[in-house]
Design an enzyme around this catalytic site. Structure first.
Site, PDB file in Angstrom:
ATOM      1  N   ASP A 291      -0.061   8.952  11.947  1.00 49.23           N
ATOM      2  CA  ASP A 291      -1.207   9.038  12.848  1.00 49.23           C
ATOM      3  C   ASP A 291      -2.374   9.596  12.039  1.00 49.23           C
ATOM      4  OD1 ASP A 291      -2.712   9.007  15.237  1.00 49.23           O
ATOM      5  OD2 ASP A 291      -2.255  11.114  15.617  1.00 49.23           O
ATOM      6  N   SER A 292      -3.546   9.647  12.679  1.00 47.74           N
ATOM      7  CA  SER A 292      -4.694  10.286  12.039  1.00 47.74           C
ATOM      8  C   SER A 292      -4.465  11.788  11.881  1.00 47.74           C
ATOM      9  CB  SER A 292      -5.937  10.059  12.889  1.00 47.74           C
ATOM     10  OG  SER A 292      -5.729  10.596  14.188  1.00 47.74           O
TER      11      SER A 292
ATOM     12  N   TYR B 136      -9.912   9.058  14.067  1.00 50.37           N
ATOM     13  CA  TYR B 136     -10.078   7.615  13.871  1.00 50.37           C
ATOM     14  C   TYR B 136     -11.020   7.033  14.924  1.00 50.37           C
ATOM     15  CZ  TYR B 136      -6.107   6.813  10.570  1.00 50.37           C
ATOM     16  OH  TYR B 136      -5.272   6.770   9.491  1.00 50.37           O
ATOM     17  N   GLY B 137     -11.052   7.655  16.109  1.00 49.23           N
ATOM     18  CA  GLY B 137     -11.730   7.097  17.284  1.00 49.23           C
ATOM     19  C   GLY B 137     -13.091   6.465  17.033  1.00 49.23           C
TER      20      GLY B 137
ATOM     21  N   CYS C 169       0.080   5.772  16.487  1.00 57.65           N
ATOM     22  CA  CYS C 169      -1.374   5.755  16.620  1.00 57.65           C
ATOM     23  C   CYS C 169      -1.781   4.481  17.352  1.00 57.65           C
ATOM     24  CB  CYS C 169      -1.998   5.792  15.227  1.00 57.65           C
ATOM     25  SG  CYS C 169      -3.771   5.534  15.228  1.00 57.65           S
ATOM     26  N   ASN C 170      -2.279   4.644  18.565  1.00 56.14           N
ATOM     27  CA  ASN C 170      -2.696   3.485  19.363  1.00 56.14           C
ATOM     28  C   ASN C 170      -3.804   2.701  18.689  1.00 56.14           C
ATOM     29  OD1 ASN C 170      -1.619   3.811  22.483  1.00 56.14           O
ATOM     30  ND2 ASN C 170      -1.739   5.737  21.393  1.00 56.14           N
TER      31      ASN C 170
ATOM     32  N   CYS D  43      -3.691   7.338  23.759  1.00 54.64           N
ATOM     33  CA  CYS D  43      -3.887   7.987  22.455  1.00 54.64           C
ATOM     34  C   CYS D  43      -2.780   9.019  22.343  1.00 54.64           C
ATOM     35  CB  CYS D  43      -5.253   8.668  22.391  1.00 54.64           C
ATOM     36  SG  CYS D  43      -5.445   9.736  20.940  1.00 54.64           S
ATOM     37  N   THR D  44      -2.127   9.044  21.186  1.00 56.58           N
ATOM     38  CA  THR D  44      -0.946   9.895  21.047  1.00 56.58           C
ATOM     39  C   THR D  44      -1.281  11.389  21.030  1.00 56.58           C
ATOM     40  OG1 THR D  44      -1.053   9.573  18.652  1.00 56.58           O
ATOM     41  CG2 THR D  44       0.433   8.139  19.902  1.00 56.58           C
ATOM     42  N   HIS D  45      -2.551  11.730  20.847  1.00 56.55           N
ATOM     43  CA  HIS D  45      -2.929  13.142  20.945  1.00 56.55           C
ATOM     44  C   HIS D  45      -2.903  13.648  22.395  1.00 56.55           C
ATOM     45  CE1 HIS D  45      -4.585  12.639  16.863  1.00 56.55           C
ATOM     46  NE2 HIS D  45      -4.759  13.949  16.801  1.00 56.55           N
TER      47      HIS D  45
HETATM   48  N1  DGL Z   1      -3.859   9.517  17.917  1.00 53.05           N
HETATM   49  C1  DGL Z   1      -4.502   8.303  17.588  1.00 53.05           C
HETATM   50  C2  DGL Z   1      -4.328   7.232  18.636  1.00 53.05           C
HETATM   51  O1  DGL Z   1      -3.297   7.184  19.264  1.00 53.05           O
HETATM   52  C3  DGL Z   1      -5.888   8.394  16.992  1.00 53.05           C
HETATM   53  C4  DGL Z   1      -6.752   9.502  17.460  1.00 53.05           C
HETATM   54  C5  DGL Z   1      -8.030   9.680  16.628  1.00 53.05           C
HETATM   55  O2  DGL Z   1      -7.911  10.046  15.455  1.00 53.05           O
HETATM   56  O3  DGL Z   1      -9.131   9.441  17.136  1.00 53.05           O
HETATM   57  O4  DGL Z   1      -5.166   6.385  18.825  1.00 53.05           O
END
Ligand code: DGL
Length: 272
Positions: free
Chosen positions: A13-14, A45-46, A76-77, A187-189
């Site tokens: 993931d990021s 990443y967003g 990471c989606n 988003c996995t966060h």
């Molecule tokens: N956790 C990631 C996702 O599922 C990316 C989040 C990010 O870095 O913006 O998209």
């Protein structure tokens, strides 16, 4: 089914978000060895262009296979929304899993009213990937909401409190007003914020964490084996500051992380 007693599963993931996927994988395959890469040099990443995120992701997947992964789960989606799964499946001979398909199928199975909300990064929302995946399941009332403040809050270690509550109220009010009965963590966060989100939406809204459903797919491929209690079998990588990964990894996975190795992303060609 591949005959691997202790499959090595790569997850990336990021940042710390993919830990939600890693934990689900280890719950379903307690015998697995985890290779986890946090691309903290590039988090979040967003706001990045989808093409750039796709390139980072494909290089990270190559690196994880080079390090011995038997399969990679894209934690990471946005990398999947950017098309990295399609590229990876064509390029690599070992299995690569992604979260948007299983998350969408689970949301469609859970909804009673058909009104489904998706919260995700700006890039994932812009890509329309969840709308397409849910539409393919049969959904027609999909409400997508970008939540750009969430990832920085989670990376700072905040999962509740006034700052989080203010962001939750701002982003979730339109979805609550739209009458959704199911919400996908796109988003996995975001599962780190499950408690304040659940409090805000109330018990009538079903929360879908795609991590659980992709982990079931991985278990279907490798099977579950007896738990291996030694955390030293796992390996962790970070492209930037490893602090958030160390802190949240210990908290979320439940054991202090062994050494976090530094790796550059994009990975040098010679590294893979
Ligand atoms: N956790 C990631 C996702 O599922 C990316 C989040 C990010 O870095 O913006 O998209």
């Amino acid at each position: 089914m591949p005959d691997v007693a202790h499959p090595t599963i790569g997850v990336f993931d990021s940042g710390v978000g993919g830990l939600t996927v890693a934990r689900a994988v280890l719950e379903h395959l307690p015998q697995a060895r985890l290779l986890y890469l946090a691309d903290t040099a590039h988090v979040p990443y967003g706001p990045r262009p989808l093409e750039q995120v796709r390139d980072f992701a494909v290089q990270i997947i190559a690196f994880l296979f080079q390090q011995g992964a038997d399969a990679v789960v894209m934690g990471c989606n946005m990398s999947s929304a950017a098309g990295a799964h399609t590229v990876a499946v064509a390029r690599f001979s070992k299995p690569v899993f992604e979260v948007i398909g299983p998350g969408s199928a689970a949301a469609w199975a859970a909804t009673r009213s058909g009104a489904i909300g998706v919260i995700a990064t700006q890039g994932t929302v812009n890509s329309g990937a969840y709308g397409r995946a849910l539409c393919a399941c049969g959904a027609s009332a999909v409400y997508e909401q970008a939540c750009p403040a969430f990832v920085p809050l989670v990376e700072r270690g905040l999962s509740d409190g006034p700052e989080v509550e203010a962001a939750v109220t701002e982003y979730l009010t339109p979805l609550r007003d739209a009458g959704i009965d199911t919400l996908v963590f796109g988003c996995t966060h975001y599962p780190f914020l499950r408690a304040p989100i659940a409090r805000f939406l109330g018990a009538d809204v079903t929360l879908i964490d795609p991590a659980e459903f992709v982990a079931r797919q991985v278990e279907a491929l490798f099977g579950a084996g007896p738990a291996d209690p030694n955390p030293a079998r796992h390996r962790f990588f970070s492209s930037g500051d490893p602090e958030s990964l160390r802190r949240e990894g210990a908290r979320f996975l439940g054991f202090p992380l062994p050494r976090v190795a530094q790796v550059d992303v994009p990975v040098e060609a010679s590294d893979y």
